[in-house]
Write a protein that holds these residues in place. Structure first.
Motif, mmCIF file in Angstrom:
data_model
loop_
_atom_site.group_PDB
_atom_site.id
_atom_site.type_symbol
_atom_site.label_atom_id
_atom_site.label_comp_id
_atom_site.label_asym_id
_atom_site.label_seq_id
_atom_site.Cartn_x
_atom_site.Cartn_y
_atom_site.Cartn_z
ATOM 1 N N GLN A 174 -6.816 -8.347 0.813
ATOM 2 C CA GLN A 174 -6.695 -8.897 -0.530
ATOM 3 C C GLN A 174 -7.838 -9.872 -0.768
ATOM 4 O OE1 GLN A 174 -4.414 -7.476 -2.428
ATOM 5 N NE2 GLN A 174 -3.738 -6.327 -0.618
ATOM 6 N N SER A 176 -3.638 -4.647 5.038
ATOM 7 C CA SER A 176 -4.290 -4.567 3.729
ATOM 8 C C SER A 176 -5.194 -5.777 3.541
ATOM 9 C CB SER A 176 -3.260 -4.493 2.597
ATOM 10 O OG SER A 176 -2.512 -5.691 2.519
ATOM 11 N N ARG A 228 0.806 -1.213 0.000
ATOM 12 C CA ARG A 228 0.000 0.000 0.000
ATOM 13 C C ARG A 228 0.843 1.267 0.000
ATOM 14 N NH1 ARG A 228 -4.461 -0.287 4.639
ATOM 15 N NH2 ARG A 228 -5.153 1.544 3.473
ATOM 16 N N THR A 260 5.864 -5.452 4.935
ATOM 17 C CA THR A 260 4.530 -4.907 5.164
ATOM 18 C C THR A 260 4.498 -4.171 6.493
ATOM 19 O OG1 THR A 260 3.528 -6.721 3.923
ATOM 20 C CG2 THR A 260 2.089 -5.478 5.386
#
Length: 493
Positions: free
Chosen positions: A165, A163, A149, A159
């Motif tokens: 998915q 997020s 992101r 990360t």
């Protein structure tokens, strides 16, 4: 097989050949009940007695039984998928396992939420990029670029945020958008509108610096399952062990995925599997999924059979990915029908996780933890800086980027609100039913008794310790005023 469960979504049938009208009505009602128990999914074992004995049917008997089963499903508007057949004995008799799926009337698809844990170098984001985009990785992490992101995540390869998915299945178990890049032919809205089952992967941070973000994701996003990802050649790291402890603390069913099998030697892979089995002292059975039959058996159990499935995959060669997809296709939501009905009868409570401003209107995204919110409902939003709650109206509802008329307990949704200043809305707020008459205060003191388990740390927890409590999507600093019966509790206690 074990004896037929009286509750749940699994039904045994020896044969279903030419039932009379009264018998057919009872069979349809029974299928409807099993679908309700499985929140839209039911498993039928054909050729099996109620005791679990596999007698099997001749090809003609099995064909006639499937005709009746299709009639039953057609009566309810459900779809059928034969997920496996097995020969019994040498006489050519067979048993069949059939998935019956009917999306509930208040949904466009069945939703499954899976939190993805693991340390920062195991390939979590790459795996999710491969699963959701339909293209293998090039060995240098190109698949994860569609998942990150922030720019600094692309540079570091780690990360740092949460997020979501999305992966979609049609009624036959095929992955929607499984053969093309999403940017070229599909977007999330197309996938959600064409799927009968949606799997939302909650990609959580793996670095120690972001452990609070990971804990917030497990607490605030209410996942149904936890997927722990481990590298085949580096084994179970200290960070992965801490994530495993977090998964145990929230008491969620677990599945293990061992990645990078193309890089590991047989000795390294054996050592990794041994360390996983040693770390999982309970439940007792840890099974490596090697065949499609293993994947279906593990998935249809839904984490209730004291089995932790272990998948060996490679995001570069594609090894093991088909077994993982098959498992996800048959894996049911964890909430039972009774739990959902009880939760829907409570007053509405919606937690705000995301805030968007669209054409001078505010759109909030989050999870409905209890109750039901229909289109046009009036709710109380807050608390604002003045500690008050203000009346707002739900102008529209979207689930999986598709418009709908109602959202029920346990479902995530986006709500467009009117009657409120858009600049004053923030993450962490609540939407509550007006009859609750909610209020807030800047300063308060309360004493809560809680059972505590220390999962890591040498010092433990004792009187005077300052901790961060995660309650749903709320994080708050708390102080321990005492530990019953002892001065301090440690990880070994």
């Amino acid at each position: 097989l074990p004896s037929e469960p009286q509750e749940g979504n699994i039904e045994y049938k020896l044969k279903l050949i030419d039932p009379n009208q009264e018998r057919f009505k009872r069979l349809v009602s029974q299928m409807q009940w099993r679908l309700r128990e499985g929140l839209g999914e039911a498993i039928y074992e054909i050729g099996v007695e109620d005791s679990g004995l596999l007698l099997g049917l001749t090809p003609e008997e099995l064909s006639l039984s499937m005709v009746t089963l299709r009639r039953m499903a057609r009566q309810l508007g459900a779809s059928l998928t034969v997920i496996r057949e097995k020969c019994i004995g040498e006489a050519g008799r067979k048993v069949a396992e059939v998935l019956v799926r009917k999306v509930p009337d208040d949904q466009y698809s069945i939703e499954l939420r899976i939190a993805v844990l693991g340390s920062s170098d195991v390939g979590k984001s790459t795996l999710l990029g491969v699963l959701t985009r339909g293209q293998l990785d090039n060995g240098r992490g190109c698949a994860r670029l569609n998942v990150f992101r922030h720019r600094h995540e692309v540079y570091s390869g780690k990360t740092s945020s949460i997020s979501i998915q999305t992966m979609g299945f049609d009624s036959h178990g095929n992955v929607v958008d499984g053969t093309c890049t999403r940017s070229r032919d599909y977007d999330d809205e197309d996938i959600c509108s064409q799927s009968s089952k949606i799997v939302n992967f909650i990609d959580l941070a793996g670095d120690q610096r972001y452990i609070h973000t990971t804990a917030f994701g497990l607490s605030g996003y209410c996942p149904h399952y936890v997927m722990l990802v481990v590298s085949a050649f580096s084994g179970l790291s200290a960070m992965a062990e801490e994530h495993l402890s977090l998964a145990r603390a929230v008491d969620l069913p677990l599945l293990l995925v061992v990645t990078k099998t193309d890089l590991a030697t047989p000795q390294q892979l054996s050592h990794t599997l041994a360390s996983l089995r040693a770390a999982l002292t309970a439940p007792p059975l840890k099974k490596v999924v090697e065949t499609e039959d293993d994947a279906i058996t593990a998935g249809s159990g839904g984490g209730q059979d004291a089995v932790v499935p272990i998948f060996l995959v490679s995001s570069v060669t594609g090894e093991g990915l088909d077994l993982l997809k098959r498992f996800l296709f048959v894996l049911p939501p964890k909430m039972t029908a009774k739990e959902r009905e009880k939760s829907e009868q409570d007053v509405a409570q919606f937690q705000v996780d995301e805030v968007f401003h669209v054409e001078e209107r505010v759109v909030v995204g989050g999870l409905l933890t209890s109750g039901v919110i229909p289109h046009g409902a009036t709710l109380m939003l807050g608390p604002f800086d003045t500690c008050d709650f203000r009346a707002v109206t739900v102008e529209s509802i979207h689930r999986h980027k598709v418009p709908c008329r109602i959202v029920c307990a346990g479902q995530s949704a986006s709500l467009c609100l009117t009657g409120v200043d858009t600049a004053a809305v923030r993450k962490g707020m609540k939407l509550l039913a007006p009859e609750t008459k909610p209020f807030a205060s800047y300063y308060f003191q309360t004493f809560v008794q809680a059972r505590v388990r220390v999962v890591s740390g040498e010092c433990g927890v004792g009187r005077g310790c300052e901790l961060t409590a995660h309650i749903g999507n709320v994080r708050q600093t708390v102080v321990v005023v005492g530990v019953l019966g002892r001065e301090r509790i440690r990880a070994t206690d």
